[in-house]
Enzyme design. Sequence first.
Site, mmCIF file in Angstrom:
data_model
loop_
_atom_site.group_PDB
_atom_site.id
_atom_site.type_symbol
_atom_site.label_atom_id
_atom_site.label_comp_id
_atom_site.label_asym_id
_atom_site.label_seq_id
_atom_site.Cartn_x
_atom_site.Cartn_y
_atom_site.Cartn_z
ATOM 1 N N GLY A 64 32.762 44.714 43.101
ATOM 2 C CA GLY A 64 31.356 44.700 43.367
ATOM 3 C C GLY A 64 30.425 44.696 41.619
ATOM 4 O O GLY A 64 30.863 44.765 40.764
ATOM 5 N N HIS A 116 32.024 37.642 36.972
ATOM 6 C CA HIS A 116 32.647 37.419 38.263
ATOM 7 C C HIS A 116 32.074 35.954 38.946
ATOM 8 O O HIS A 116 33.049 35.409 39.726
ATOM 9 C CB HIS A 116 31.834 38.534 39.356
ATOM 10 C CG HIS A 116 32.582 39.881 39.123
ATOM 11 N ND1 HIS A 116 31.285 40.767 38.391
ATOM 12 C CD2 HIS A 116 33.353 40.574 39.287
ATOM 13 C CE1 HIS A 116 32.078 41.911 38.454
ATOM 14 N NE2 HIS A 116 33.430 41.916 38.717
ATOM 15 N N GLN A 176 45.843 44.082 32.870
ATOM 16 C CA GLN A 176 45.611 44.023 34.638
ATOM 17 C C GLN A 176 46.321 42.704 34.706
ATOM 18 O O GLN A 176 47.070 42.280 36.104
ATOM 19 C CB GLN A 176 44.230 44.218 34.993
ATOM 20 C CG GLN A 176 44.076 43.752 36.475
ATOM 21 C CD GLN A 176 42.763 44.280 36.905
ATOM 22 O OE1 GLN A 176 42.564 45.396 37.283
ATOM 23 N NE2 GLN A 176 41.933 43.178 37.122
ATOM 24 N N VAL A 231 33.408 36.289 29.821
ATOM 25 C CA VAL A 231 32.102 35.920 29.744
ATOM 26 C C VAL A 231 31.303 36.975 28.875
ATOM 27 O O VAL A 231 31.381 38.174 29.255
ATOM 28 C CB VAL A 231 31.399 35.732 31.086
ATOM 29 C CG1 VAL A 231 30.023 35.187 30.852
ATOM 30 C CG2 VAL A 231 32.407 34.510 31.874
ATOM 31 N N MET A 278 31.165 41.188 29.238
ATOM 32 C CA MET A 278 30.190 41.627 30.644
ATOM 33 C C MET A 278 31.189 42.496 31.267
ATOM 34 O O MET A 278 32.487 42.247 31.223
ATOM 35 C CB MET A 278 30.037 40.269 31.217
ATOM 36 C CG MET A 278 28.761 39.394 30.854
ATOM 37 S SD MET A 278 27.991 38.578 32.012
ATOM 38 C CE MET A 278 26.686 37.749 30.947
HETATM 39 O O1 PAF Z 1 39.144 44.082 38.342
HETATM 40 C C1 PAF Z 1 38.768 44.906 39.113
HETATM 41 O O2 PAF Z 1 37.589 44.547 39.528
HETATM 42 C C2 PAF Z 1 39.715 45.622 40.126
HETATM 43 O O3 PAF Z 1 40.964 46.345 39.081
HETATM 44 C C3 PAF Z 1 40.386 44.647 41.131
HETATM 45 C C4 PAF Z 1 41.383 43.770 40.698
HETATM 46 C C5 PAF Z 1 39.320 44.183 42.056
HETATM 47 C C6 PAF Z 1 41.376 45.504 42.040
HETATM 48 O O4 PAF Z 1 40.636 46.790 42.288
#
Ligand code: PAF
Length: 284
Positions: free
Chosen positions: A31, A37, A153, A176, A184
């Site tokens: 969020g 995003h 990740q 971005v 960001m």
């Molecule tokens: O990158 C993120 O925002 C978080 O690590 C994810 C992939 C939503 C897992 O909680």
Amino acid sequence: MELIQDVQVLQQRMLDERAAGKTISFVPTMGFLHQGHLSLLEEGRRRGDVLVLSIFVNPTQFGPNEDFDNYPRALQRDMDLAQTTGVDIIFAPDASAMYPAGSATLVHVSGLTENLCGASRPGHFDGVTTVVNKLFNLVQPHVALFGMKDFQQLAVIRKMVVDLNMPIEIVGMPIVREKDGLAMSSRNTYLSDDLRRQGLSLITAIRTLCRSALAGERNTARLIEQAREIISAQPSAQIDYIQICHDLTLQDMEMVDEHAVVLLAVRFGATRLIDNHYLLQQPA
Ligand code: PAF
């Protein structure tokens, strides 16, 4: 756009969408959405019939002294932004729905998780892979999109998907940046003007290293030293790591080749910023 907070309701809805032959795109987030995003959601919209966004600040990926309690949360604001990108379903469970009492299973990817952020945030990636695995089981996406700012990740999730035979296409989307070059991040909101200005030393270091590498410098120790000088000139900077790693193995490299990525994590006050770039690609 529909808001679903119940785990069973979401899972049944997604089974129905699959049974109806729909292609499902998924963007998992914590969020406090920003343009990074939104770029994932826009690409997700192009790739699927049904676009699902999850918003869940996942407690298991935060260490005991990290910012779980302070992590910015703004569901209504996020819903308004999501609507502009054509999201169909927002899944925003609470922690007790995701981790009912008695939950005892962790997903661990070894090899890629010991270096870089894995070294300074023990257990972090187990929290990430466990929650992403659970979200994948609930959403059952055909395609899932992640930002390349969290380079490690993304590599870890790609590995998990291959190792566990998950029939999901993982798409990594470019970082971005703000106009001034800061990558960001929801955490940028923690920065004072002064710390934000100091944080720009990350992109300055990246640009300098890419220029040097493209001009022929191949020795990673010398490149890392250049970055260290730039960043440690900032009064509040505390370097967590500056490393040059192979993009697939995430192991440190001695000489630069086309796989070499510089990855940085630096604290400015209480805020930890991360960034990365392929060294032999034109700097952002
Ligand atoms: O990158 C993120 O925002 C978080 O690590 C994810 C992939 C939503 C897992 O909680």
